[in-house]
Write a protein that holds these residues in place. Structure first.
Motif, PDB file in Angstrom:
ATOM      1  N   PRO A 146       0.831  -1.211   0.000  1.00  0.00           N
ATOM      2  CA  PRO A 146       0.000   0.000   0.000  1.00  0.00           C
ATOM      3  C   PRO A 146       0.866   1.263   0.000  1.00  0.00           C
ATOM      4  N   THR A 147       0.439   2.258  -0.755  1.00  0.00           N
ATOM      5  CA  THR A 147       1.208   3.492  -0.928  1.00  0.00           C
ATOM      6  C   THR A 147       0.270   4.688  -0.902  1.00  0.00           C
ATOM      7  N   LEU A 148       0.723   5.763  -0.212  1.00  0.00           N
ATOM      8  CA  LEU A 148      -0.074   6.995  -0.111  1.00  0.00           C
ATOM      9  C   LEU A 148       0.855   8.167  -0.460  1.00  0.00           C
ATOM     10  N   VAL A 149       0.584   8.870  -1.553  1.00  0.00           N
ATOM     11  CA  VAL A 149       1.468   9.950  -2.023  1.00  0.00           C
ATOM     12  C   VAL A 149       0.673  11.239  -2.195  1.00  0.00           C
ATOM     13  N   GLU A 150       1.245  12.334  -1.696  1.00  0.00           N
ATOM     14  CA  GLU A 150       0.637  13.651  -1.886  1.00  0.00           C
ATOM     15  C   GLU A 150       1.280  14.350  -3.087  1.00  0.00           C
ATOM     16  N   VAL A 151       0.458  15.049  -3.871  1.00  0.00           N
ATOM     17  CA  VAL A 151       0.949  15.948  -4.919  1.00  0.00           C
ATOM     18  C   VAL A 151       0.447  17.341  -4.582  1.00  0.00           C
ATOM     19  N   ASP A 152       1.355  18.310  -4.399  1.00  0.00           N
ATOM     20  CA  ASP A 152       0.910  19.654  -4.028  1.00  0.00           C
ATOM     21  C   ASP A 152       0.956  20.607  -5.231  1.00  0.00           C
ATOM     22  N   PRO A 153       0.405  21.829  -5.095  1.00  0.00           N
ATOM     23  CA  PRO A 153       0.306  22.719  -6.260  1.00  0.00           C
ATOM     24  C   PRO A 153       1.647  23.151  -6.865  1.00  0.00           C
ATOM     25  N   SER A 154       2.762  22.910  -6.158  1.00  0.00           N
ATOM     26  CA  SER A 154       4.066  23.232  -6.758  1.00  0.00           C
ATOM     27  C   SER A 154       4.530  22.101  -7.666  1.00  0.00           C
ATOM     28  N   GLY A 155       3.878  20.931  -7.539  1.00  0.00           N
ATOM     29  CA  GLY A 155       4.326  19.776  -8.287  1.00  0.00           C
ATOM     30  C   GLY A 155       5.299  18.924  -7.480  1.00  0.00           C
ATOM     31  N   ALA A 156       5.436  19.211  -6.188  1.00  0.00           N
ATOM     32  CA  ALA A 156       6.257  18.367  -5.324  1.00  0.00           C
ATOM     33  C   ALA A 156       5.438  17.162  -4.871  1.00  0.00           C
ATOM     34  N   THR A 157       6.128  16.031  -4.607  1.00  0.00           N
ATOM     35  CA  THR A 157       5.459  14.833  -4.099  1.00  0.00           C
ATOM     36  C   THR A 157       6.084  14.433  -2.764  1.00  0.00           C
ATOM     37  N   ARG A 158       5.257  13.870  -1.886  1.00  0.00           N
ATOM     38  CA  ARG A 158       5.757  13.305  -0.627  1.00  0.00           C
ATOM     39  C   ARG A 158       4.963  12.045  -0.320  1.00  0.00           C
ATOM     40  N   GLU A 159       5.658  11.020   0.128  1.00  0.00           N
ATOM     41  CA  GLU A 159       4.960   9.794   0.490  1.00  0.00           C
ATOM     42  C   GLU A 159       4.661   9.854   1.986  1.00  0.00           C
ATOM     43  N   TRP A 160       3.436   9.498   2.381  1.00  0.00           N
ATOM     44  CA  TRP A 160       2.996   9.615   3.771  1.00  0.00           C
ATOM     45  C   TRP A 160       2.535   8.264   4.319  1.00  0.00           C
ATOM     46  N   ARG A 161       2.670   8.124   5.633  1.00  0.00           N
ATOM     47  CA  ARG A 161       1.988   7.047   6.350  1.00  0.00           C
ATOM     48  C   ARG A 161       0.538   7.485   6.599  1.00  0.00           C
ATOM     49  N   ALA A 162       0.376   8.784   6.871  1.00  0.00           N
ATOM     50  CA  ALA A 162      -0.967   9.329   7.085  1.00  0.00           C
ATOM     51  C   ALA A 162      -0.899  10.833   6.883  1.00  0.00           C
ATOM     52  N   SER A 163      -1.900  11.391   6.215  1.00  0.00           N
ATOM     53  CA  SER A 163      -1.834  12.812   5.881  1.00  0.00           C
ATOM     54  C   SER A 163      -3.228  13.402   5.700  1.00  0.00           C
ATOM     55  N   ALA A 164      -3.318  14.726   5.875  1.00  0.00           N
ATOM     56  CA  ALA A 164      -4.596  15.408   5.697  1.00  0.00           C
ATOM     57  C   ALA A 164      -4.382  16.662   4.844  1.00  0.00           C
ATOM     58  N   LEU A 165      -5.367  16.990   4.004  1.00  0.00           N
ATOM     59  CA  LEU A 165      -5.330  18.186   3.167  1.00  0.00           C
ATOM     60  C   LEU A 165      -6.647  18.946   3.323  1.00  0.00           C
ATOM     61  N   GLY A 166      -6.607  20.248   3.078  1.00  0.00           N
ATOM     62  CA  GLY A 166      -7.840  21.041   3.019  1.00  0.00           C
ATOM     63  C   GLY A 166      -8.144  21.764   4.314  1.00  0.00           C
TER      64      GLY A 166
END
Lengths: 220, 220, 220, 220, 220, 220, 220
Positions: free
Chosen positions: A144-164
């Motif tokens: 299982p994989t969880l990756v964030e993409v932010d408006p700059s185009g950077a990516t980070r892989e998370w164990r757990a994350s929240a947006l908004g």
């Protein structure tokens, strides 16, 4: 204020302190969107979101915060709704093309990188604004994989994350409560609790649990 | 005021608080257009509108607020009239192409998404302004569907909704009076009443009732 | 004044109150052009105009305000003269192409829509100004039709209408004096009287009467 | 301040004193990124970096500061993360194409020049901003090579160098402690110590040692 | 003054009172050029001009104000000299193409319209300035014709007209002295007198008389 | 200062006194670069430069100021390092193409003209800044030749010349000490002495001697 | 001053008094260049120029002010040196193409018109500045011809003319001393004397005498 205005117009350029204001303003748009939470368990990634219908006459099902991308891939979005739909369209098309070309499902981190490349271009090429949307890409192929993409185009892989909206509160909750080795059910419970930390107790909740067997959307 | 001006010129870019002012100004244009109301019943979606002729010598029939798109699809528009005509042209062409390609009628939500994708592009690409028009897409294929497309390119599915001048009053009326399981006749009556809440009692009324059998325009 | 300037430069964009200033300024250009009046009778549409020669040495015939487009189609223009000529060229070419393609004459409302689509594009795409001209399209195929195209690209069908310098006075006259069932001769008389309301009694008058039999230009 | 603003907008142009402000602002973005250090030994080049996860729930492995480009080539980056990923993509594609074309591995200085040419273009052509990223290219073909590419597109070959937040302290440390003839192990130790001078003692450390036998990533 | 500046930069757009300032400024350039006069007689059109050499060492013949376009067509120009040469080039090419295509000479009004269409485009499309030149097109095919093309792209047919420096005085003279039924010789005499009203008595004079037999340039 | 700013933005345009400020600012960038000197002898042209490493850990060899272009052609550069590398790339490609096409080596003045044409274009076409680099092109085919290319795209042939930081002092030295008929060794000695006049006594020195036999780089 | 700035930026547009400031500023650049003089005799045209080397170490021969274009055609330039070289390149290419196409040498006035058309385009099309150079085109085919091309793209034929720094003094001298029927030797003497009026007595002089037999460059 005067100073800031100088870097807002026309194209995305650097400020004297090395910042890209248009990207930071796009992050503001993300921070005002309805929240989405992701939690990675041992065999599953769970996304939970609180769709903001705004009126009792809106069909809540049509406020899509969590999107099926492929059997084993889902995307949660926060921020500018129309931008989000466009990125989800690109995600679906990319995942399908990769599957056809390589005859195997696309890993979540590869999808996140492809989307992030597209998002980055909008921050460097003139004549267009950045995307006002951030994404949580959830996938389970080998693991299982969880990756964030932010408006700059950077990516980070998370164990757990929240947006908004309320994401800092949800993130604090996750940092306190997260532990390794979560079952799919425990991951979903944690995601729901973190979402409540962001959005309060009284809101519709949408979930999707992504395992190697597929993406299962929870009832609201 | 000074601050706002900085985000209005040339292209659609983010303000420091994550807003797209050009899109919000386009919503102002929608809010000043003659109102349109949509109500979804059990077997039908009804649109009602109050065309604003402006002069007794105008042929009211030529002030089109409700547009037939296909046998089972209609669109109501509010806002900048010339922009609306252009979007209706795109709607008709899209629905026809889909019917030819897939040999079955296009669902209302698919049409709304296609239109919204086009509308969103105008908010992200430089050198063009957003559309000053919002749409209510009404369709009945398997079941009746009512979808709004706003100037940002966002879509929302509604049980009942109002756009244009007086829309907040009409929406309040709908939230009070709407109930599930409406017949086509009841849906039309509710749409007419909500329209009166927006436009007063003395105005021409145009309606269209979209069922699986087709789109029937009411007399004025 | 400061505020208005912000929306005038470069491209046609929305003001905070949802207006397109460049389009409104183009309407000012229309309001300063020599007037043109249109009246629809039972079997004919009549256009009347007061060409403004400006010098006794100008050949009044060369100040074209009313233009033959096809046997059964004529166009009257008000506003920027060079823009008007360009739109009339497009009208003639469009009507001819349609006649060849469909082997029947083009209806006036279809021609008006085609012209309006072109006019609207100039208000949405960057790098160009709107047309400073409004049109009255007069045609008689199955029945007589009179359609206005304004600088925003909006269309309206009229029983009787006036454009240009003095148009409000002419329009008031028309609203008082118009009645249904006018013969071609009565329609021409009404058009001439309304034109006098706009331009006074001392001016050259140009007319065209469009019936199913063709477009007949009156003597000056 | 007023003066500076004049050179920040739209395109990358010269200031009266011959400076390119947008390039200098991009260097600011580099100076704020997590630090990276490179040290060239007798048979190896070592890169060390301190990834900045920002949250205990981030998978530190996903914060890539050091990137394998080919068997014998690695790149360390400092600055805007999304820009860095794009340049690393270009590095990988370039190295692969060269290997296929010339049937031998690409030297580190040739790769650095190719990347720098691309970076320079973004400082001269209008409608785009410079890259907010600097690179350390490390390679060992015939002999170990360490080349910096900065946001202006200039290249410099180093015996030992540091980029990013705290780089001046790390560079001072390197100038004191560097000596010729370092073994791979000594080079790595020096790189780690210099990184501590920049980032303090308490941070994750990522290393890669590039020899003729390949690029070996160290444990964190 | 402040207000006016807002409409001068970049492209040709409308001012709040519906004016196109760049076109009006181009008319200023016309009003500063050496004068040209045209007079239409019964069988001939005569153009007369006062070339402004500026130095006794200039070959006056090389200051072309009157240009042969075809056997039966001539053009007089006032305003920006280089713009005038370009329009005369276009006139010659257009007249030649028309003659080849239709196997008969091009009428003066058709040539004027073709030139005016080109001139109008420069006032509507971004990224270019209007032409700083006005033209008098003189031709005799079936009957003598004299047409003005101004920097807006408007055309007017004249019995007698003057352009350039002193044109209002020349025009007053023409309005007093013009009478119908002029012979070619009388038309030339009137044109010369009107030119003197604009330019005084002491200036070189260039004339061309265009009849069905051809364009005859007078001696200076 | 206000006045100057008006001519700095966007494109390279003329100031009221006929200057191109962007070109003059680019010359400032040249004047701040490490110096380069050229001296033409009877059979050889010698270039000498003082590379500015900036740190003891930089490989001085990688700070290229003098570049071999072909067997008989070398180029010295001063100013913006990345721009210089691009121009040297163009020089090498141009010289190689000419040799292939004409089957003989390219003369130094022909190469300088080709480079200057490219440099000039960047000062006239919008959307790009000038090159921040000046060049000394040294070649010996039939006879030794030394040509300067400056950021305006102008060329000048020199007997001896200096560019970059301290160039005025070096030029004074050259004007005093230069004499005709120098041997290659004397030319190099003069070039080294002039370089010391610009850069002081304590700096690395790089030389290249270009004779008909080839380009020989001196030891540092 | 404020007012003037408004017309300097971005593109070449009209000022309220009908002037093109960028063209006038380009004329300033011409007025600051080293002077060039042209004199037409009975069988020859002579150009004379005072190249400005600026340093005793410059090869004066490389400061080209007078350029051979074809056997019977030469061009003298004043103003921005790099722009001049570009126009001379275009002149040579144009003359060669015309000779090949028509199998006879190109007349000087035809060449001047072709160059002027190119120069005019740079004053009307956006995104480029005018040429900062004026030309004297000298040719002898049937008879000797001397034509000026200025930065607006206007052409004038002269018996004798001067451009560049000191041109007004040279022009005064020419107006006093010129007489018809000059031999080639007398024309050269007059050109040299007029050049001294512009540049003083102490300057290098370059001449070219263009007769039907060819273009002969004088010794300096």
């Amino acid at each position: 204020m005067e100073n800031q205005q100088a870097y807002d117009r026309g194209t995305t350029i650097f400020s004297p302190d090395g910042r890209l204001y248009q990207v930071e303003y796009a992050r503001e748009a993300v921070g005002q969107g309805a929240p989405v939470v992701g939690v990675r368990g041992d065999d599953a990634v769970v996304l939970a979101a609180a769709p903001d219908a705004g009126s009792p006459l809106v069909e809540t099902d049509s406020i899509e915060k969590l999107h099926r991308v492929d059997d084993h891939l889902a995307v949660g979005t926060a921020g500018h709704a129309a931008d989000a739909r466009r990125l989800v369209d690109i995600a679906r098309q990319t995942a399908q093309e990769e599957r056809v070309r390589y005859e195997e499902p696309m890993p979540a981190d590869a999808l996140a990188t492809a989307l992030a490349d597209h998002v980055q271009e909008r921050t460097q090429t003139g004549g267009a604004r950045p995307y006002g949307t951030a994404l949580l890409v959830a996938g389970t192929t080998e693991y299982p994989t969880l990756v964030e993409v932010d408006p700059s185009g950077a990516t980070r892989e998370w164990r757990a994350s929240a947006l908004g909206d309320g994401a800092p509160d949800a993130q604090d909750y996750l940092e306190d409560a997260y532990r390794a080795g979560l079952s799919a059910a425990d991951a979903e419970a944690l995601a729901r609790d973190a979402l409540d930390a962001a959005a309060g107790d009284d809101h519709p909740t949408e979930t999707v649990t992504v395992t190697a067997s597929g993406a299962a959307f929870g009832e609201r």
